[in-house]
Design a protein around this motif. Structure first.
Motif, mmCIF file in Angstrom:
data_model
loop_
_atom_site.group_PDB
_atom_site.id
_atom_site.type_symbol
_atom_site.label_atom_id
_atom_site.label_comp_id
_atom_site.label_asym_id
_atom_site.label_seq_id
_atom_site.Cartn_x
_atom_site.Cartn_y
_atom_site.Cartn_z
ATOM 1 N N GLY A 39 56.970 40.739 28.419
ATOM 2 C CA GLY A 39 55.798 41.437 28.947
ATOM 3 C C GLY A 39 54.493 40.980 28.342
ATOM 4 O O GLY A 39 54.303 39.807 28.017
ATOM 5 N N THR A 40 53.582 41.932 28.122
ATOM 6 C CA THR A 40 52.228 41.596 27.676
ATOM 7 C C THR A 40 52.147 41.277 26.194
ATOM 8 O O THR A 40 51.221 40.611 25.752
ATOM 9 C CB THR A 40 51.264 42.753 27.981
ATOM 10 N N GLY A 41 53.073 41.779 25.393
ATOM 11 C CA GLY A 41 53.092 41.441 23.980
ATOM 12 C C GLY A 41 52.046 42.166 23.153
ATOM 13 O O GLY A 41 51.568 43.249 23.504
ATOM 14 N N LEU A 42 51.672 41.533 22.038
ATOM 15 C CA LEU A 42 50.762 42.100 21.052
ATOM 16 C C LEU A 42 49.800 41.028 20.563
ATOM 17 O O LEU A 42 50.028 39.830 20.746
ATOM 18 C CB LEU A 42 51.553 42.616 19.836
ATOM 19 N N GLN A 43 48.759 41.475 19.875
ATOM 20 C CA GLN A 43 47.894 40.547 19.154
ATOM 21 C C GLN A 43 48.396 40.400 17.720
ATOM 22 O O GLN A 43 48.867 41.367 17.113
ATOM 23 C CB GLN A 43 46.454 41.050 19.151
ATOM 24 N N PHE A 44 48.285 39.201 17.189
ATOM 25 C CA PHE A 44 48.772 38.902 15.853
ATOM 26 C C PHE A 44 47.669 38.239 15.020
ATOM 27 O O PHE A 44 46.635 37.825 15.544
ATOM 28 C CB PHE A 44 49.965 37.940 15.923
ATOM 29 N N THR A 45 47.902 38.120 13.733
ATOM 30 C CA THR A 45 47.006 37.379 12.862
ATOM 31 C C THR A 45 46.892 35.936 13.340
ATOM 32 O O THR A 45 47.894 35.270 13.572
ATOM 33 C CB THR A 45 47.537 37.373 11.415
ATOM 34 N N ASN A 46 45.664 35.466 13.470
ATOM 35 C CA ASN A 46 45.433 34.063 13.836
ATOM 36 C C ASN A 46 45.262 33.261 12.553
ATOM 37 O O ASN A 46 44.194 33.280 11.938
ATOM 38 C CB ASN A 46 44.193 33.943 14.719
ATOM 39 N N VAL A 47 46.318 32.594 12.128
ATOM 40 C CA VAL A 47 46.266 31.858 10.864
ATOM 41 C C VAL A 47 45.543 30.536 10.989
ATOM 42 O O VAL A 47 45.248 29.883 9.973
ATOM 43 C CB VAL A 47 47.694 31.620 10.304
ATOM 44 N N ASN B 156 38.986 31.975 8.313
ATOM 45 C CA ASN B 156 39.374 33.108 7.474
ATOM 46 C C ASN B 156 40.259 34.046 8.291
ATOM 47 O O ASN B 156 39.754 34.922 8.999
ATOM 48 C CB ASN B 156 38.156 33.859 6.940
ATOM 49 N N PRO B 157 41.578 33.882 8.218
ATOM 50 C CA PRO B 157 42.479 34.714 9.014
ATOM 51 C C PRO B 157 42.367 36.211 8.725
ATOM 52 O O PRO B 157 42.703 37.023 9.579
ATOM 53 C CB PRO B 157 43.867 34.187 8.624
ATOM 54 N N VAL B 158 41.907 36.582 7.536
ATOM 55 C CA VAL B 158 41.832 37.997 7.178
ATOM 56 C C VAL B 158 40.705 38.701 7.929
ATOM 57 O O VAL B 158 40.854 39.833 8.382
ATOM 58 C CB VAL B 158 41.661 38.156 5.655
ATOM 59 N N THR B 159 39.567 38.062 8.059
ATOM 60 C CA THR B 159 38.411 38.688 8.703
ATOM 61 C C THR B 159 38.173 38.192 10.121
ATOM 62 O O THR B 159 37.384 38.790 10.856
ATOM 63 C CB THR B 159 37.142 38.429 7.880
ATOM 64 N N GLY B 160 38.841 37.114 10.519
ATOM 65 C CA GLY B 160 38.627 36.563 11.844
ATOM 66 C C GLY B 160 39.346 37.343 12.929
ATOM 67 O O GLY B 160 40.093 38.290 12.664
ATOM 68 N N ALA B 161 39.120 36.935 14.160
ATOM 69 C CA ALA B 161 39.717 37.620 15.309
ATOM 70 C C ALA B 161 41.222 37.406 15.351
ATOM 71 O O ALA B 161 41.748 36.393 14.859
ATOM 72 C CB ALA B 161 39.078 37.115 16.595
ATOM 73 N N LEU B 162 41.920 38.364 15.944
ATOM 74 C CA LEU B 162 43.350 38.229 16.159
ATOM 75 C C LEU B 162 43.609 37.270 17.311
ATOM 76 O O LEU B 162 42.690 36.873 18.044
ATOM 77 C CB LEU B 162 43.966 39.594 16.466
ATOM 78 N N THR B 163 44.860 36.886 17.499
ATOM 79 C CA THR B 163 45.226 36.038 18.621
ATOM 80 C C THR B 163 45.074 36.805 19.926
ATOM 81 O O THR B 163 44.940 38.031 19.947
ATOM 82 C CB THR B 163 46.693 35.591 18.506
#
Length: 484
Positions: free
Chosen positions: A116-124, A128-135
């Motif tokens: 299905g549509t899934g989820l957003q995850f950390t964009n490594v 800066n993966p910690v403060t940047g946008a998710l996938t």
């Protein structure tokens, strides 16, 4: 938000490359989308610490790894990126592996988000993966659930049908508990010392198994069904003047929530029984400052992840309220924190506070949630988790799945992991995660606290007929050679 560089051979710098590529300087170069296999995992938060411990300690080269925690202040997001150890490296198509986990929504999302549509995850793969946008939203490659898909479907932990071709492999045995605010733990101790239920040698603040206070399963069921709403019904008086029984539960998609419904209310195993009281305190389920208002018209908070339940209990205690929650024994750990806000709904201070200073697990029916009590059938609030995939995947996802199946419950993972849990630290004996009984036979002739500490293995199972069945009463799989 946290960014951890772990024992790096060089003091690597974060370097933004062209486009969306990102490099962290391992000993022999950086990781990028071109040389890194990204594997996305959804579902249960109860196994997060085990996944981190296994990835960092067993799977990854200790000199070539980096981790990202509390991404965007969301405690339900983390990632570990590394070069696998030599024993695993040949199984992957790329040099590096990124293990990326989103625990929002809990176990239900460990099933439904495989399609299905899934989820957003950390964009490594950004500066800066910690403060940047998710996938962008995407399906998970692997899902983790605290119980088997069939019972989670019946519990309405996810909508729609069980995905076609779903394969559920045994993952671990998770011990759950009923943490209470520290003020309530102390009041229970005081009352039970006075009544003789606890030894006269105990005192308020004692941190031993003998002095751990208890609530009965029937009392907890009465609380969670909404029938017991004031602590005065148990003969307790809150000096702050608030008699309300506050509850920190999980969202309906959570495996921890399903486990609690089965354990205390026999729901959804039996039709027509009382349900778990719903959330009504008006707060979103991942609120950073959960349960910190000066007062509430409702009594029940629903947390998206176990960390949200922790935060709620911490803030209730800071505000002088008595609350009970549900969580796996990994929470609180000796180190996990919540953001500090001024009491009664004030501003964020910029500091962190240790959750362990504001809450404690308690006994159920007089039995403490130790690994020995769980393994030998004395403590019964545990369930067998599964790792879920669509079919038996090949490629990089299949390689990670195989590596997890073979090494996830190694004593080298479980022993130090259980030692990070606050209940273990307080009692001086392990409490938390166990290997499922089918993963290997015990080496000790007779089960003991020492043998279970050395080999954290479950002697009982609810999968006695082969397939997992959380509604099945637990039955012995191995002889303990002891009289319970």
């Amino acid at each position: 938000m946290k960014f951890n560089t772990l024992t790096l051979a060089v003091s690597g710098a974060l370097v933004a490359l062209s486009g969306s590529a990102f490099a962290y300087n391992f000993a022999d170069g950086g990781y990028t989308a071109a040389n890194t296999a990204a594997i996305y995992i959804s579902g249960s938060s109860a196994t997060n610490n085990q996944l981190k411990a296994w990835a960092k300690g067993v799977f990854c080269d200790s000199t070539k790894q980096v981790s990202y925690d509390d991404v965007g202040t969301d405690t339900n997001q983390f990632a570990v990126v590394c070069q696998p150890k030599t024993a695993f490296a040949g199984s992957f198509g790329k040099t590096n592996v990124a293990i990326i986990k989103n625990s929002n929504g809990g176990s239900g999302n460990g099933i439904s988000k495989l399609t299905g549509t899934g989820l957003q995850f950390t964009n490594v793969f950004q500066a800066n993966p910690v403060t940047g946008a998710l996938t962008a939203s995407r399906v998970a490659d692997i899902g983790v659930s605290d119980e088997e898909p069939a019972i989670l479907k019946k519990a309405l932990a996810f909508t729609g049908a069980i995905p076609a071709g779903l394969v559920a492999a045994p993952l671990n045995v998770t011990t759950f508990g009923t943490p209470v605010t520290l003020g309530l733990r102390n009041a229970l101790q005081d009352a039970q010392i006075a009544s003789g239920a606890l030894p006269a040698s105990c005192f308020v603040g004692s941190e031993t198994e003998a002095c751990m206070p208890s609530l009965s399963k029937s009392q907890i069921a009465s609380i969670f069904s909404g029938n017991l709403v004031g602590w005065g019904e148990l003969g307790l008086t809150n000096p702050a003047g608030d008699d309300n029984v506050y509850i920190a539960r999980r969202v309906i998609s959570s495996g921890t929530q399903t486990a609690s419904r089965m354990q205390f209310l026999n729901d959804p195993c039996t039709d027509g029984v009382a349900g778990f009281v719903p959330g009504d305190n008006g707060e979103v389920n991942n609120k950073a400052n959960a349960c910190n208002a000066a007062s509430y018209s409702g009594r029940v908070f629903e947390g998206s992840g176990g960390g949200n339940v922790e935060t709620c209990l911490t803030n209730h205690d800071r505000n002088g309220r008595w609350a009970i929650g549900i969580n796996s024994l990994e929470l609180p750990s000796t180190t996990d924190t919540s953001d500090e806000y001024v009491i009664a709904g004030g501003a964020k201070t910029g500091n962190k506070i240790l959750n362990k200073d504001y809450q404690r697990h308690i006994k159920i029916d007089g039995i403490a949630p130790t690994a020995f009590n769980t393994a030998t059938g004395r403590y019964t609030f545990w369930y067998e988790a599964t790792m879920n995939t669509i079919g038996t995947p090949g490629g990089d996802v299949g390689a990670l799945r195989t590596a997890m199946i073979t090494g996830f419950n190694d004593p080298a993972v479980l022993i130090p992991l259980n030692n990070t849990f606050n209940t273990t630290a307080l009692l001086g004996k392990p409490a938390g995660i166990l290997a499922p009984s089918a993963s290997g036979a015990p080496t000790a002739t007779e089960a003991s606290e020492a043998s279970v500490a050395a080999q954290p293995l479950m002697y009982y199972t609810r999968s006695i007929s082969g397939g997992p069945n959380s509604c099945q009463p637990a039955m012995s799989y191995y002889s303990t050679n002891i009289n319970p």
